[in-house]
Scaffold this motif. Structure first.
Motif, PDB file in Angstrom:
ATOM      1  N   TYR A 216       0.823  -1.205   0.000  1.00 17.74           N
ATOM      2  CA  TYR A 216       0.000   0.000   0.000  1.00 17.74           C
ATOM      3  C   TYR A 216       0.861   1.261   0.000  1.00 17.74           C
ATOM      4  CZ  TYR A 216      -4.155  -2.774   0.148  1.00 17.74           C
ATOM      5  OH  TYR A 216      -5.145  -3.642  -0.204  1.00 17.74           O
ATOM      6  N   GLU A 217       2.030   1.196   0.612  1.00 16.22           N
ATOM      7  CA  GLU A 217       2.903   2.361   0.639  1.00 16.22           C
ATOM      8  C   GLU A 217       3.412   2.663  -0.774  1.00 16.22           C
ATOM      9  OE1 GLU A 217       3.187   4.510   2.894  1.00 16.22           O
ATOM     10  OE2 GLU A 217       4.615   5.657   1.685  1.00 16.22           O
ATOM     11  N   GLU A 218       3.745   1.587  -1.498  1.00 14.29           N
ATOM     12  CA  GLU A 218       4.204   1.748  -2.878  1.00 14.29           C
ATOM     13  C   GLU A 218       3.129   2.400  -3.730  1.00 14.29           C
ATOM     14  OE1 GLU A 218       5.595  -1.737  -5.341  1.00 14.29           O
ATOM     15  OE2 GLU A 218       6.934  -1.910  -3.598  1.00 14.29           O
ATOM     16  N   LYS A 219       1.918   1.873  -3.565  1.00 20.03           N
ATOM     17  CA  LYS A 219       0.805   2.410  -4.354  1.00 20.03           C
ATOM     18  C   LYS A 219       0.568   3.876  -3.997  1.00 20.03           C
ATOM     19  CE  LYS A 219      -0.518  -1.312  -6.591  1.00 20.03           C
ATOM     20  NZ  LYS A 219       0.068  -1.425  -7.925  1.00 20.03           N
ATOM     21  N   ARG A 220       0.678   4.170  -2.721  1.00 22.85           N
ATOM     22  CA  ARG A 220       0.434   5.543  -2.283  1.00 22.85           C
ATOM     23  C   ARG A 220       1.472   6.492  -2.904  1.00 22.85           C
ATOM     24  NH1 ARG A 220      -0.946   8.095   2.837  1.00 22.85           N
ATOM     25  NH2 ARG A 220      -0.507   6.225   4.034  1.00 22.85           N
ATOM     26  N   GLN A 221       2.729   6.078  -2.858  1.00 18.08           N
ATOM     27  CA  GLN A 221       3.769   6.930  -3.424  1.00 18.08           C
ATOM     28  C   GLN A 221       3.554   7.136  -4.915  1.00 18.08           C
ATOM     29  OE1 GLN A 221       7.444   5.200  -2.198  1.00 18.08           O
ATOM     30  NE2 GLN A 221       7.172   5.878  -0.078  1.00 18.08           N
ATOM     31  N   GLU A 222       3.105   6.043  -5.559  1.00 14.32           N
ATOM     32  CA  GLU A 222       2.836   6.135  -6.981  1.00 14.32           C
ATOM     33  C   GLU A 222       1.722   7.149  -7.226  1.00 14.32           C
ATOM     34  OE1 GLU A 222       2.353   2.149  -8.495  1.00 14.32           O
ATOM     35  OE2 GLU A 222       1.737   2.962 -10.436  1.00 14.32           O
ATOM     36  N   LEU A 223       0.705   7.056  -6.363  1.00 15.57           N
ATOM     37  CA  LEU A 223      -0.444   7.947  -6.513  1.00 15.57           C
ATOM     38  C   LEU A 223      -0.029   9.393  -6.255  1.00 15.57           C
ATOM     39  CD1 LEU A 223      -3.410   8.207  -7.114  1.00 15.57           C
ATOM     40  CD2 LEU A 223      -3.915   7.683  -4.733  1.00 15.57           C
ATOM     41  N   VAL A 224       0.809   9.590  -5.243  1.00 24.56           N
ATOM     42  CA  VAL A 224       1.300  10.948  -4.957  1.00 24.56           C
ATOM     43  C   VAL A 224       2.008  11.488  -6.178  1.00 24.56           C
ATOM     44  CG1 VAL A 224       2.944  12.279  -3.578  1.00 24.56           C
ATOM     45  CG2 VAL A 224       1.447  10.606  -2.468  1.00 24.56           C
TER      46      VAL A 224
ATOM     47  N   LEU B 133      -9.715   6.829  -5.313  1.00 31.41           N
ATOM     48  CA  LEU B 133      -9.138   7.284  -4.046  1.00 31.41           C
ATOM     49  C   LEU B 133      -8.079   8.347  -4.274  1.00 31.41           C
ATOM     50  CD1 LEU B 133     -10.193   4.294  -3.320  1.00 31.41           C
ATOM     51  CD2 LEU B 133      -8.679   4.565  -1.351  1.00 31.41           C
ATOM     52  N   THR B 134      -7.946   9.233  -3.273  1.00 33.42           N
ATOM     53  CA  THR B 134      -6.812  10.150  -3.293  1.00 33.42           C
ATOM     54  C   THR B 134      -5.763   9.577  -2.349  1.00 33.42           C
ATOM     55  OG1 THR B 134      -7.614  11.384  -1.397  1.00 33.42           O
ATOM     56  CG2 THR B 134      -8.366  12.109  -3.592  1.00 33.42           C
TER      57      THR B 134
END
Lengths: 472, 233, 435
Positions: free
Chosen positions: C59-67, C422-423
């Motif tokens: 989830y952290e990877e995905k979040r960074q990608e999203l950021v 999602l943001t």
């Protein structure tokens, strides 16, 4: 004959002993209950499995119009056969999965073992002839025989008999015949009832031979217990110490060694956990053709080589359906990878069992249990035989489906190619044949051999004891 | 001092001891003779309070045995016919154990000395009792009596099964105990030993004390004659 | 006096071969069982840690990608790789969370049914996958069972109690020392009571001390309510067997009769009664073969699949506002339907599976009613429950997974249906089953 006089006298004494009589009757009733309830349960299971196997086939045939490869993903099931011999010796039956899902690209493990659904009290003890013969019957033999010679010594009868010109060898032989007589008296009714149940349930293949083999193993085991009991009784100073020693022997053989060795074996030959295994398989699979990804390096190379061999530029120009060929190619590659990894697990299991079999030097119970499972066809080897047959079926079915795609999905039929129930009905059906041989793996032979060695050794022990104590 | 006053014991209608009157003072060895089943062992058991009297009184140093069971046991040492000790312990350890039960704590040296005093060989006292003969085990019993300074000794057939020399040794030990002032009651089948060792001799038949003699007053042959007479009666 | 009798009883025991074997073997067996138990628990904890870490990093990877995407540094290549897409975060490769039945404080003492039943599972939007670390274990191992402290306590310790207690008084009679003891100025009952008490204390002391020392060595804490209760149960259990020995001895029987009789009780409580109870449970409430369940599952899936259109239409009619009609991407309707079908299948499966689960539950009910007939069965079950390795707890895994799946569903599916992506800030709201 002196020997038979002694034997007859001993049998008369034992039969008149109320405790022996009651215990003997308890043994017989337990055996009767276990066989009857086991046979009832077997019948239900056999019907349910047959029903399920038929249903699975009907579902396969009526899965609707679809591309053969979709059908391969839809998959089908193989159900573990139930054998009537599991009534007598369930072996690992309760702990192996009952159904195996067979689909494209992968080999699955059997799922849903009976143990998962049943109450855990089963793990204390399950009333089956194998349990009764493995645990309770030896105790009965010990109880009947521990005094036979020690008590004669305590009462002075031993000296008296020897002074009458009876040799120690005759005395022990007579007692041994008597003990065997009592064993036979209890075993015969079981054997007859068991055989009747077997014949009534229409034994398949070599079930009868297996039944005889299994009973032979048990008789060898009783022999070991009887000989050890008599030998210890002859060597002991008092019947009390004979009892304590024999109980200790029983405990070590039936409880301690099996538990310690299995857990030790699991410790030194650990199996990987499921996610580890799948990670390794995934890693290896990346090294070959992926039937669903034509862009992967290996798939592209394969396509180019096929195109080159047929001298065409485009897969559409090939005289057959290329994806059918590629799917089959990848299926074979995947099988190789799976076979390799599953064989490794199998090897670990084998090593564990070898260690276990080796420990039967300390425990005749282990040797017997392994041997009786082997003869009954309810051991892990028999289970592997089934899973291997299922795998052979799976790969054949996949080949048939891929070949159909390859051969028929050409030209204008290529796009939207589908087959229906006519085609599926013609697919091979899974029928499992139990092996004709009793022994299908070298490991099984060891346990049978060790059982026989234990029997011979116990006989030798008794012979040495009876020739050694001539002077008193 | 051992006293039986009209002491009777009846089991299921069978009278084992019938109105026994007996008095043994310190410095006396009283030998009780009689056939098997005459009531000798029951008499000893009554003094040990192992069985309750149906009537009468058994007293040790003036205390009723039935009433003061533990107190009277403190004063006596009992040596059964076959004195069994713990075979896995040594003579010293056995002595320490049993004397300890009556509150006499002995060091290894003290216990060893007592055993030697009771006639055991010095090298035997530390060995396991499993290797002891019957005579040796009885010496442990005597040592126990010395250690506890018992005023009363109850001996049940102590010389049966002893070889003549061991039997003689044992008689000597009893003589020592007598001179220490103990009142000794001993049952026996051995007329010879009774006459030699005892100060007084009682003959029991069917639970009754039928004859009482002073050992010094009778000859061996007289004693045998009297005994056989009562047995035939 | 107590001290005097104890010290001599100790000398007797010291010279007994059986006692010396007990003194050596019992602590070793307890030690080995605790070692194995500790390893087992460590492995369970390692699994939890590594799986939680893998989830977190996914989830952290995905979040960074999203950021990165939100800041315009990166672009979404394909829809199924979009880190804002609820399906990517709830259903696709790597997504989902694990639900664990955490080892309880006494877990190292009893392996219970851990070798048969899963103790954790992976939950995604459409799947619940029960897992256990030893799934590939040799079924032979399961047949023999786990060597744990519970086994030593329930099966072996009674045998040691019997060995040390079967002739406590009868030996005294057979030796003949009984006669001398009775003439001592101490009541014979008191002497015998002290002798028995001493053996009881030695046995309890040996077991408890071994347990405590090995636990200390392996870092298994027993300083909690369950640990104290365990010591109580051990004392009670040893006391039970010891009382049985004492009864035999008080009834003036011979040592040989005692040995046979006590061994008989052991067989009765540990083998006979349990096997009869288990047989009774099996024949009164037979569990149907799962082979039938497999085929039934498939027919349900097929049946629901054929109602696909009807299900979809019904839903659209009932909730017209929750379906995005315009400008929806291609995958929307496909997955919309798929989730509907899946939901319907799950509901019907749950209903149908009841008849496969129920007999097992009935068996458990029956067995728990009959269990008091055999104190060993009771102790085994008590210890399993306190260790959290009993079948009943492990079977709640299914329920726990389903409960968490509902939470997961309620978070992601409405967003998916409204096509609300999602943001990166909303990542913190993603449900977690916790520990």
């Amino acid at each position: 004959m002196v020997v038979f006089t002694i034997a007859r006298n001993e049998i008369r004494r034992l039969v008149r002993d109320k405790v022996v009589l009651v215990l003997g009757l308890v043994m017989l009733s337990l055996l009767a209950v276990s066989v009857i309830s086991g046979a009832g349960y077997y019948k239900v299971m056999a019907e349910q499995h047959e029903q399920a196997q038929e249903l699975a086939r009907i579902q396969w045939e009526n899965q609707g119009e679809k591309n053969p490869h979709s059908a391969a993903h839809y998959g089908t099931f193989a159900f573990k056969p139930v054998t009537v011999l599991s009534v007598f010796e369930p072996g690992v039956d309760r702990y192996t999965g009952v159904s195996l899902f067979m689909e494209a690209h992968r080999q699955n493990f059997a799922t849903y073992s009976l143990a998962e659904d049943k109450d855990a009290s089963m793990r204390f003890a399950e009333l089956t002839p194998a349990f009764i013969f493995g645990y309770l019957f030896p105790l009965f033999i010990i109880f009947v025989g521990y005094r036979s010679i020690a008590a004669e010594k305590e009462s002075g009868m031993y000296r008296f008999l020897v002074s009458q010109g009876v040799s120690v060898k005759q005395l022990i032989t007579g007692k041994a015949i008597a003990l065997w007589g009592i064993i036979a008296l209890l075993f015969a009714p079981f054997f007859i009832v068991g055989l009747s149940v077997l014949i009534l349930t229409e034994p398949a293949g070599n079930d009868l031979l297996r039944f005889f083999g299994m009973n032979g193993v048990w008789l060898l085991y009783f022999g070991v217990m009887a000989h050890v009991t008599l030998g210890v009784s002859a060597l002991s100073k008092s019947s009390g110490s004979a009892m304590v020693f024999l109980l200790a022997f029983w405990m070590i053989s039936t409880l301690l060694v099996p538990k310690l060795v299995t857990n030790f074996a699991a410790q030194i030959h650990p199996v990987p956990n499921t996610s580890e295994l799948y990670q390794r398989i995934q890693a290896d699979l990346r090294g070959g053709i992926d039937g669903h990804n034509p862009y992967s390096e290996h798939s592209a190379a394969f396509r180019d080589s096929v195109l080159a061999a047929h001298g065409v530029e485009d897969v559409a120009d090939l005289p057959f359906n290329f994806s059918g060929l590629m799917l089959q190619e990848s299926e074979e590659f995947e099988k190789k990878i799976y076979d390799y990894h599953l064989a490794k697990i199998e090897e670990i299991h084998q090593r564990q069992i070898q260690l276990f079999a080796a420990s039967s030097v300390l425990s005749p119970t282990i040797a017997t249990r392994l041997a009786s499972m082997t003869t009954a066809g309810t051991d892990i080897h028999a289970f592997s035989h089934f899973t291997q047959a299922a795998e052979a079926y799976r790969i054949q079915l996949m080949r048939d489906l891929n070949m159909d795609l390859k051969v028929h999905a050409v030209g204008d039929r290529a796009s939207g190619y589908a087959v229906g129930s006519d085609f599926f009905a013609e697919n091979i059906a899974f029928t499992y044949q139990r092996p004709n041989e009793l022994i299908i793996s070298a490991g099984q032979r060891i346990s049978l051999l060790v059982t026989i060695v234990w029997f011979m050794a116990s006989l030798l022990f008794l012979m040495i004891v009876s020739s050694k104590r001539e002077e008193l | 001092m051992l006293e039986a006053i009209n002491l009777s014991k009846t089991y299921n209608g069978h009278t084992a001891v019938d109105e026994l009157n007996l008095s043994i003072s310190g410095g006396e060895i009283y030998c009780l003779l009689g056939a098997n089943g005459a009531g000798k062992t029951t008499t000893i058991n009554l003094f040990l309070n192992l069985t309750q009297p149906s009537a009468g009184l058994a007293r040790i140093d003036g205390l009723s045995v039935a009433q003061y069971s533990l107190e009277t046991k403190k004063k006596l040492t009992y040596i059964p016919e076959n004195l069994s000790l713990y075979p896995n312990l040594s003579g010293i350890e056995n002595l320490q154990f049993f004397s300890g039960l009556s509150g006499v704590q002995l060091t290894d040296d003290q216990a060893g000395e007592l055993l030697v005093e009771a006639g055991l060989q010095g090298d035997a006292v530390g060995k396991r009792v499993s290797g002891y003969s019957k005579g040796m085990r009885q010496k442990v019993g005597i040592a126990l009596a010395i250690a506890r300074n018992s005023s009363v000794l109850l001996l049940d057939e102590p010389t049966s099964g002893l070889d003549p020399s061991a039997s003689n040794d044992f008689a000597g030990l009893l003589g020592d105990m007598k001179s220490r002032g103990a009142a000794i009651l001993m049952t026996t089948h051995d007329l010879f030993r009774a006459k030699e060792t005892g100060t007084r001799i009682g003959i029991m038949s069917n639970g009754r004390l039928v004859e009482e003699l002073n050992a010094a007053d009778v000859s061996h042959s007289d004693l045998e004659r009297v005994y056989l007479h009562h047995m035939r009666a | 006096m107590t001290h005097h009798i104890f010290s001599f009883e100790w000398r007797h025991l010291k010279s007994s071969g059986l006692f010396r074997i007990t003194l050596l073997l019992l602590p070793l067996l307890i030690g080995y069982s605790l070692y194995l138990g500790n390893e087992r628990v460590k492995q369970q904890e390692d699994t939890i840690i590594s799986l939680r870490a893998a989830e977190a990093s996914f989830y952290e990877e995905k979040r960074q990608e999203l950021v990165a995407i939100e800041q315009g540094e990166k672009e979404v290549k394909r829809w199924f790789q979009d880190p804002a897409n609820p399906l990517v975060l709830s259903r696709f490769q790597g997504a989902g969370k694990h639900v664990f039945l955490k080892p309880k404080p006494l877990a190292a003492l009893s392996g219970g049914q851990l070798d048969i039943l899963p103790n954790y599972g992976r939950v995604t939007l459409t799947t619940t996958e029960p897992l256990r670390d030893n799934a590939l274990e040799n079924p032979f191992m399961q047949m023999v069972g786990i060597f744990d402290f519970a086994f030593v306590l329930v099966w072996l310790i009674p045998l040691f109690v019997i060995v040390l207690g079967y002739n406590m008084l009868s030996a005294e009679r057979e030796l003949g020392t009984w006669a001398l003891l009775r003439s001592q100025p101490v009541s014979i009952n008191r002497i015998l009571a002290y002798k028995m008490l001493f053996r009881l204390l030695i046995l309890c002391g040996l077991v408890i001390l071994s347990l405590l020392l090995w636990s200390l060595l392996f870092g298994i804490s027993l300083l909690h309510a369950d640990g104290l209760a365990l010591i109580g149960v051990i004392l009670l259990y040893i006391g039970f067997w010891f009382a049985l020995c004492a009864l035999f001895n008080l009834f003036m029987t011979s040592s040989a009769v005692n040995a046979v009789g006590l061994a008989g009780f052991w067989v009765l409580f540990l083998l006979l009664i349990p096997s009869l109870i288990s047989m009774l449970a099996t024949s009164l409430h037979p569990v149907p073969s799962r082979a039938l369940w497999i085929t039934e599952q498939r027919s349900i899936e097929q049946a629901v699949d054929q109602e696909n259109d009807a299900l979809f239409d019904e839903w659209i009619t009932d909730h017209p506002e929750e379906f995005v009609n315009e400008n929806a991407p291609d995958f929307y309707e496909v997955w919309f339907r798929l989730l509907l079908v899946n939901e319907a299948v799950e509901n019907r499966l749950a209903e149908a599976e009841q008849k496969f689960k129920e007999p097992g539950e009935r068996q458990t009910e029956l067995v728990s009613r009959l269990r008091p007939l055999s104190p060993p069965m009771w102790v085994q079950s008590w210890l399993e429950r306190r260790a959290g390795t009993d079948a009943q707890r492990l079977r709640t895994l299914d329920h726990e997974m389903k409960a968490f799946q509902q939470e997961w569903y309620d978070f992601f599916v409405p967003r998916f249906r409204r096509l609300e992506f999602l943001t990166s800030d909303e990542y913190d709201l993603i449900p977690d089953p916790g520990l």
